[in-house]
Design an enzyme around this catalytic site. Structure first.
Site, PDB file in Angstrom:
ATOM      1  N   MET A   1      -3.735   3.586   7.487  1.00  0.00           N
ATOM      2  CA  MET A   1      -2.808   3.710   8.602  1.00  0.00           C
ATOM      3  C   MET A   1      -1.389   3.428   8.114  1.00  0.00           C
ATOM      4  SD  MET A   1      -4.470   4.647  11.227  1.00  0.00           S
ATOM      5  CE  MET A   1      -3.432   4.434  12.622  1.00  0.00           C
ATOM      6  N   THR A  86      -5.919   3.304   0.925  1.00  0.00           N
ATOM      7  CA  THR A  86      -6.115   3.196   2.370  1.00  0.00           C
ATOM      8  C   THR A  86      -5.070   3.991   3.139  1.00  0.00           C
ATOM      9  OG1 THR A  86      -7.018   0.975   2.034  1.00  0.00           O
ATOM     10  CG2 THR A  86      -6.343   1.551   4.276  1.00  0.00           C
ATOM     11  N   GLU A  87      -3.831   3.890   2.713  1.00  0.00           N
ATOM     12  CA  GLU A  87      -2.723   4.521   3.437  1.00  0.00           C
ATOM     13  C   GLU A  87      -2.676   6.039   3.276  1.00  0.00           C
ATOM     14  OE1 GLU A  87      -0.493   3.450   5.564  1.00  0.00           O
ATOM     15  OE2 GLU A  87      -0.804   1.303   5.428  1.00  0.00           O
ATOM     16  N   SER A  88      -2.755   6.530   2.033  1.00  0.00           N
ATOM     17  CA  SER A  88      -2.469   7.944   1.793  1.00  0.00           C
ATOM     18  C   SER A  88      -3.463   8.642   0.883  1.00  0.00           C
ATOM     19  CB  SER A  88      -1.085   8.077   1.163  1.00  0.00           C
ATOM     20  OG  SER A  88      -1.099   7.544  -0.160  1.00  0.00           O
TER      21      SER A  88
END
Length: 177
Positions: A1, A86-88
């Site tokens: 996220m 997790t992010e990208s």
């Protein structure tokens, strides 16, 4: 996220201490301290990162930048790798529905907060410098509580789903034995 900014907490994003730390960190060079340690780490992490970044030259370049930016602000580079996963999923050009950009999903308002409106958050080095500095600041602000720092980074302070995702990725994919 992505880094989300609830409307109610916009004043926090104008924290002058964070502005100064982030601004100061944007102009520093990079290097490993020990050649052998660098080679061992780069070979190990390169093998782990290969499923996300196919080009070995780009993979090593990204790993060197991650190691430098994380180490510069006393973060474990492997934690940063887990956060980026997790992010990208290591997509340099990722753009979230909230408008967060790059590997570490940095919200564009950060450029205005520190007075560097010309910075390109898609540029890997710039994105890593912002993201590592922000996470390090939140870790300090939360007195070493990684769960709270990660939740703050994500804009979900008080919830544990995001920190759990990062920590799971860290343990499963990036921890050095």
């Amino acid at each position: 996220m992505p880094l989300l900014m609830p409307i109610a907490s916009q004043a926090e994003w104008h924290d002058p201490v964070l502005q100064e730390v982030l601004s100061r960190s944007l102009d520093q060079p990079s290097s490993f301290d020990d050649h052998f340690e660098a080679e061992v780490w780069l070979v190990d992490m390169s093998a782990r990162l290969a499923r996300f970044i196919k080009d070995p030259d780009l993979r090593l370049k990204v790993l060197r930048m991650i190691h430098f930016e994380a180490s510069k602000v006393d973060l474990q580079p492997e934690l940063v790798l887990a956060l980026i996963q997790t992010e990208s999923a290591f997509d340099q050009y990722a753009v979230s529905s909230a408008g967060a950009l790059g590997l570490m999903q940095i919200m564009p308002f950060w450029k205005d907060v520190i007075g560097r409106d010309k910075d390109n958050l898609i540029t890997i080095q710039t994105n890593l410098r912002y993201g590592c500095t922000i996470l390090s600041y939140y870790l300090e602000k939360e007195k070493g509580n990684l769960t709270r720092a990660l939740a703050r980074y994500n804009g979900s302070l008080g919830k544990t789903w995001y920190p759990e995702r990062v920590l799971t990725n860290w343990e499963r994919h990036w921890v050095v034995n």
